[in-house]
Scaffold this motif. Structure first.
Motif, PDB file in Angstrom:
ATOM      1  N   GLY A   7     -35.378   9.728  16.517  1.00  0.00           N
ATOM      2  CA  GLY A   7     -34.485   8.883  15.183  1.00  0.00           C
ATOM      3  C   GLY A   7     -34.817   8.935  14.214  1.00  0.00           C
ATOM      4  N   ALA A  31     -30.594  13.699  15.777  1.00  0.00           N
ATOM      5  CA  ALA A  31     -29.675  13.623  16.130  1.00  0.00           C
ATOM      6  C   ALA A  31     -28.904  14.499  14.835  1.00  0.00           C
ATOM      7  CB  ALA A  31     -28.623  13.437  17.390  1.00  0.00           C
ATOM      8  N   GLY A  36     -32.067   8.944   7.540  1.00  0.00           N
ATOM      9  CA  GLY A  36     -31.751   7.430   7.181  1.00  0.00           C
ATOM     10  C   GLY A  36     -30.850   6.193   8.035  1.00  0.00           C
ATOM     11  N   LYS A  38     -28.223   4.407   9.318  1.00  0.00           N
ATOM     12  CA  LYS A  38     -26.873   3.683   8.876  1.00  0.00           C
ATOM     13  C   LYS A  38     -27.075   3.656   7.362  1.00  0.00           C
ATOM     14  CE  LYS A  38     -26.077   1.246  13.014  1.00  0.00           C
ATOM     15  NZ  LYS A  38     -27.859   1.160  13.927  1.00  0.00           N
ATOM     16  N   GLY A  57     -23.706   1.295   5.222  1.00  0.00           N
ATOM     17  CA  GLY A  57     -24.385   0.527   6.027  1.00  0.00           C
ATOM     18  C   GLY A  57     -25.100  -1.144   4.871  1.00  0.00           C
ATOM     19  N   LEU A  61     -31.896  -5.649  -0.289  1.00  0.00           N
ATOM     20  CA  LEU A  61     -33.159  -5.697   1.069  1.00  0.00           C
ATOM     21  C   LEU A  61     -33.027  -7.454   0.607  1.00  0.00           C
ATOM     22  CD1 LEU A  61     -34.717  -2.284   0.350  1.00  0.00           C
ATOM     23  CD2 LEU A  61     -33.452  -3.086   2.194  1.00  0.00           C
ATOM     24  N   LEU A 278     -32.504   7.473  27.546  1.00  0.00           N
ATOM     25  CA  LEU A 278     -33.394   8.681  27.661  1.00  0.00           C
ATOM     26  C   LEU A 278     -34.546   8.654  28.065  1.00  0.00           C
ATOM     27  CD1 LEU A 278     -34.095   9.313  23.483  1.00  0.00           C
ATOM     28  CD2 LEU A 278     -32.922  10.435  25.041  1.00  0.00           C
ATOM     29  N   ARG A 351     -15.557  -3.801   0.123  1.00  0.00           N
ATOM     30  CA  ARG A 351     -16.191  -3.312   0.675  1.00  0.00           C
ATOM     31  C   ARG A 351     -15.257  -4.600   2.326  1.00  0.00           C
ATOM     32  NH1 ARG A 351     -21.585  -1.131   3.279  1.00  0.00           N
ATOM     33  NH2 ARG A 351     -22.404  -3.892   2.850  1.00  0.00           N
ATOM     34  N   PHE A 353     -16.057  -5.285   5.975  1.00  0.00           N
ATOM     35  CA  PHE A 353     -16.308  -5.731   7.204  1.00  0.00           C
ATOM     36  C   PHE A 353     -15.736  -5.740   8.930  1.00  0.00           C
ATOM     37  CE2 PHE A 353     -21.368  -5.738   5.816  1.00  0.00           C
ATOM     38  CZ  PHE A 353     -20.495  -6.102   4.171  1.00  0.00           C
ATOM     39  N   GLY A 425     -37.682  -0.917  16.138  1.00  0.00           N
ATOM     40  CA  GLY A 425     -36.131  -0.383  15.219  1.00  0.00           C
ATOM     41  C   GLY A 425     -34.726  -1.868  15.643  1.00  0.00           C
ATOM     42  N   SER A 426     -33.686  -1.460  15.388  1.00  0.00           N
ATOM     43  CA  SER A 426     -33.370  -2.573  14.880  1.00  0.00           C
ATOM     44  C   SER A 426     -32.831  -3.945  16.337  1.00  0.00           C
ATOM     45  CB  SER A 426     -32.287  -2.756  13.935  1.00  0.00           C
ATOM     46  OG  SER A 426     -31.619  -1.634  14.293  1.00  0.00           O
ATOM     47  N   CYS A 436     -36.943  -3.516  10.311  1.00  0.00           N
ATOM     48  CA  CYS A 436     -37.706  -1.885  10.828  1.00  0.00           C
ATOM     49  C   CYS A 436     -38.534  -1.061  10.379  1.00  0.00           C
ATOM     50  CB  CYS A 436     -35.885  -0.796  10.421  1.00  0.00           C
ATOM     51  SG  CYS A 436     -34.574  -1.925  11.286  1.00  0.00           S
TER      52      CYS A 436
HETATM   53  C1  LIG Z   1     -23.046  -2.350   7.893  1.00  0.00           C
HETATM   54  C2  LIG Z   1     -24.635  -2.718   7.531  1.00  0.00           C
HETATM   55  C3  LIG Z   1     -24.919  -4.101   6.725  1.00  0.00           C
HETATM   56  C4  LIG Z   1     -25.678  -3.956   6.740  1.00  0.00           C
HETATM   57  N1  LIG Z   1     -26.454  -4.694   5.526  1.00  0.00           N
HETATM   58  C5  LIG Z   1     -28.342  -4.691   5.385  1.00  0.00           C
HETATM   59  C6  LIG Z   1     -29.085  -4.850   4.423  1.00  0.00           C
HETATM   60  O1  LIG Z   1     -27.743  -5.553   3.147  1.00  0.00           O
HETATM   61  N2  LIG Z   1     -29.569  -5.658   4.616  1.00  0.00           N
HETATM   62  C7  LIG Z   1     -30.746  -4.930   5.496  1.00  0.00           C
HETATM   63  O2  LIG Z   1     -31.804  -5.302   4.865  1.00  0.00           O
HETATM   64  N3  LIG Z   1     -30.076  -4.512   6.164  1.00  0.00           N
HETATM   65  C8  LIG Z   1     -29.037  -4.247   6.528  1.00  0.00           C
HETATM   66  N4  LIG Z   1     -28.076  -4.292   7.829  1.00  0.00           N
HETATM   67  C9  LIG Z   1     -29.064  -3.781   9.358  1.00  0.00           C
HETATM   68  C10 LIG Z   1     -30.287  -2.944   8.760  1.00  0.00           C
HETATM   69  O3  LIG Z   1     -29.043  -1.244   7.906  1.00  0.00           O
HETATM   70  C11 LIG Z   1     -30.565  -1.225  10.113  1.00  0.00           C
HETATM   71  O4  LIG Z   1     -30.647  -2.032  10.950  1.00  0.00           O
HETATM   72  C12 LIG Z   1     -30.973  -0.425   9.913  1.00  0.00           C
HETATM   73  O5  LIG Z   1     -30.597   0.244   9.162  1.00  0.00           O
HETATM   74  C13 LIG Z   1     -31.765   0.229  11.208  1.00  0.00           C
HETATM   75  O6  LIG Z   1     -32.462   1.837  11.585  1.00  0.00           O
HETATM   76  P1  LIG Z   1     -32.604   2.914  12.667  1.00  0.00           P
HETATM   77  O7  LIG Z   1     -33.791   3.648  12.113  1.00  0.00           O
HETATM   78  O8  LIG Z   1     -33.994   0.813  13.475  1.00  0.00           O
HETATM   79  O9  LIG Z   1     -31.287   2.678  13.211  1.00  0.00           O
HETATM   80  P2  LIG Z   1     -30.376   3.406  12.706  1.00  0.00           P
HETATM   81  O10 LIG Z   1     -30.557   3.588  11.273  1.00  0.00           O
HETATM   82  O11 LIG Z   1     -29.226   3.425  13.851  1.00  0.00           O
HETATM   83  O12 LIG Z   1     -30.850   5.308  12.953  1.00  0.00           O
HETATM   84  C14 LIG Z   1     -31.512   5.722  14.336  1.00  0.00           C
HETATM   85  C15 LIG Z   1     -31.408   6.835  13.994  1.00  0.00           C
HETATM   86  O13 LIG Z   1     -31.047   7.555  15.380  1.00  0.00           O
HETATM   87  C16 LIG Z   1     -30.622   8.841  15.464  1.00  0.00           C
HETATM   88  N5  LIG Z   1     -30.701   9.371  17.293  1.00  0.00           N
HETATM   89  C17 LIG Z   1     -29.636   8.201  17.853  1.00  0.00           C
HETATM   90  N6  LIG Z   1     -30.201   8.357  19.379  1.00  0.00           N
HETATM   91  C18 LIG Z   1     -31.270   9.810  19.021  1.00  0.00           C
HETATM   92  C19 LIG Z   1     -30.951  11.102  19.865  1.00  0.00           C
HETATM   93  N7  LIG Z   1     -30.664  11.312  21.263  1.00  0.00           N
HETATM   94  N8  LIG Z   1     -31.548  11.992  19.506  1.00  0.00           N
HETATM   95  C20 LIG Z   1     -32.289  12.051  17.648  1.00  0.00           C
HETATM   96  N9  LIG Z   1     -31.895  11.325  17.365  1.00  0.00           N
HETATM   97  C21 LIG Z   1     -30.948  10.052  17.681  1.00  0.00           C
HETATM   98  C22 LIG Z   1     -29.313   8.034  15.338  1.00  0.00           C
HETATM   99  O14 LIG Z   1     -28.564   9.301  14.543  1.00  0.00           O
HETATM  100  C23 LIG Z   1     -29.674   7.638  13.788  1.00  0.00           C
HETATM  101  O15 LIG Z   1     -30.108   8.726  12.443  1.00  0.00           O
HETATM  102  C24 LIG Z   1     -26.971  -3.548   7.923  1.00  0.00           C
HETATM  103  C25 LIG Z   1     -26.164  -2.136   8.658  1.00  0.00           C
HETATM  104  C26 LIG Z   1     -24.697  -2.119   8.842  1.00  0.00           C
HETATM  105  C27 LIG Z   1     -24.704  -2.119  10.175  1.00  0.00           C
END
Ligand SMILES: Cc1cc2nc3c(=O)[nH]c(=O)nc-3n(C[C@H](O)[C@H](O)[C@H](O)COP(=O)(O)OP(=O)(O)OC[C@H]3O[C@@H](n4cnc5c(N)ncnc54)[C@H](O)[C@@H]3O)c2cc1C
Length: 456
Positions: A7, A31, A36, A38, A57, A61, A278, A351, A353, A425-426, A436
């Protein structure tokens, strides 16, 4: 010793960064075709030299959680950070199909028709409510009802918090989404006293003045792009992990393209519903528990309008829409008002949602989606014109829901993990980007200690 991180969102990148600081070799596997997850910023150019920067996304912050601020400083990005402000003026809430400004000042609070006199008096009685000082969880809704009353919950605090966390306040854990409110209650006996105490302590602290919120001049993706740029490990995009198996020396990670990565330890920086699949071969029980964490659809659309196509109305910078209103959209932000430097004079950027109140919206094709959004904007804001252009970001089952008791369930899951496997993660201990980053770095630290022990 070699660690694999699955990820490449902000969590996985942060884990890799921490391993790099500690001199551990790593492979980061993502993948999709970009780093980055989201965190995605996109440029829109119209033919007549009108440029816009939109976020799919996250867009801001919070610095009360210092991890993103600290990481950006470590990466040398201080001069790219900007203060997006935290103006709450102009935010409206929809109540029985009527828009009311959220009462953010004393005079607005007194005059707002959104709350009855009884509801207002109940809110003002907050400092006199008995304080809860334990660490047990409760729902956001129970907390607000207990401290501020039922009307405050139903009329605006519920919709605002529900909107921010894209969740139902009746099920959402306060200990995950707003532990700071419970801390204020514990420390000061209530929200008013707790906030005053914090403000007093803050004033006494000297040093650097940090804005309450930050963003980046070129969008939040600047942070994840820079992180990826400064990483020196084995970085693999377009590589989906399909399954993993465990052997005496660690793990074998099987990818969709038929390659196998061998690692002494693994960090799963993907959502719990993805991690569940997984690790099914390694621990069916953990896999089952991970799959029990609920995830919901989420998406955003950014629409560019000519300013003249937006009807004249009181300055609205945002609209929160409670689920009881049964609309197809959850919230609207006028990003061109919030961050005018990302837009072009003469245009307005909105924007929208989606995914909370009407989860099916995230599964709609482009045409059906834009038609539904246009209908909502016409009814809610009187916008009858079509946007000049628009772009959408959708994540099916991509937004974790931390139900009451969530942290205890995560504790249980983590207790049963082998020392060379970490989840981050989230879906686990906080959803915001700083949460995160913290979890990614902590997972890396856990595996660093494992490698040290193992070498002995
Ligand atoms: C619309 C929206 C608005 C938001 N606004 C804010 C904000 O203003 N401020 C704030 O702090 N947070 C905000 N958040 C929350 C924050 O953006 C997310 O919680 C955070 O970015 C999650 O990061 P992550 O790396 O844990 O997960 P993700 O960003 O989901 O990354 C996980 C990665 O894993 C990869 N992956 C999945 N399965 C596999 C696999 N089998 N093999 C290889 N790779 C894989 C995916 O492709 C993805 O790139 C927002 C979220 C959303 C959706």
């Amino acid at each position: 010793m070699h660690i694999a991180i699955v990820g490449g969102g902000v969590t996985g990148l942060s884990a890799a960064w921490e391993l790099q600081q500690r001199g551990i070799k790593f492979t980061l596997i993502e993948a999709s075709d970009h780093w980055g997850g989201k965190v995605v910023s996109s440029k829109i150019n119209l033919i007549n030299n009108a440029n816009f920067l939109v976020e799919g996304g996250p867009d801001t912050l919070i610095t009360r959680k210092p991890e993103a601020w600290n990481l950006a400083n470590e990466l040398g990005m201080r001069d790219q950070m900007v203060n997006p402000g935290s103006e709450t003026n102009g935010t409206y809430v929809l109540d029985h199909s009527v828009l009311y400004p959220i009462p953010v000042s004393a005079s607005r609070f007194i005059s707002t028709p959104l709350l009855t006199v009884r509801g207002k008096l109940r809110m003002l009685a907050e400092p006199f409510q008995p304080a809860r000082r334990d660490y047990e969880d409760e729902s956001l809704a129970d907390f607000v009802r207990r401290r501020l009353g039922r009307e405050a919950l139903e009329k605006f605090i519920g919709p605002v918090l529900g909107g921010i966390y894209n969740t139902d306040p009746e099920t959402q854990s306060i200990m995950v989404s707003s532990p700071v409110m419970r801390e204020m209650e514990r420390e000061g006996g209530g929200l008013v006293a707790g906030a005053a105490l914090r403000a007093f302590r803050g004033r006494k602290k000297s040093g650097q003045k940090i804005p309450r919120f930050v963003s980046f001049k070129n969008g939040l993706q600047a942070l994840t792009d820079e992180l990826a740029r400064q990483l020196k490990g084995d970085l693999r995009l377009n590589t989906r992990v399909e399954r993993m198996s465990q052997n005496n020396n660690g793990y074998q990670i099987f990818t969709e393209d038929g390659t196998t990565v061998h690692a002494d330890g693994v960090i799963l920086a993907v959502l719990a519903n993805q991690a569940s699949a997984l690790i099914n071969d390694i621990s069916p029980e953990t896999s089952r528990r991970l799959s029990a964490i609920r995830h919901q659809n989420i998406g955003t659309l950014s629409l560019v309008y000519r300013k003249s196509d937006i009807p004249r109305q009181p300055v609205i910078s945002g609209v929160m829409i409670p689920r009881r209103e049964k609309r197809m959209i959850d919230a609207i932000t006028f990003t061109s008002r919030k961050m005018p430097e990302r837009s072009t004079e003469g245009y307005a950027v909105l924007r929208i949602f989606i995914g909370g109140g009407a989860p099916e919206m995230v599964e709609f094709g482009d045409e059906k989606l834009i038609e539904a959004v246009k209908r909502e904007l016409a009814e809610l804001l009187g916008i009858s014109a079509a946007p000049q252009t628009w772009t959408a970001f959708r994540w099916q089952n991509g937004f974790p829901q931390a139900d009451v008791g969530h942290l205890k369930r995560v504790d249980e899951i983590e207790k049963n993990l082998p020392p060379n496997l970490a989840l981050a993660g989230s879906s686990y201990r906080g959803i915001a980007v700083p949460d995160c980053i913290r979890q990614g770095r902590e997972a890396a630290e856990k595996l660093f200690h494992y490698t040290k022990e193992h070498k002995k």
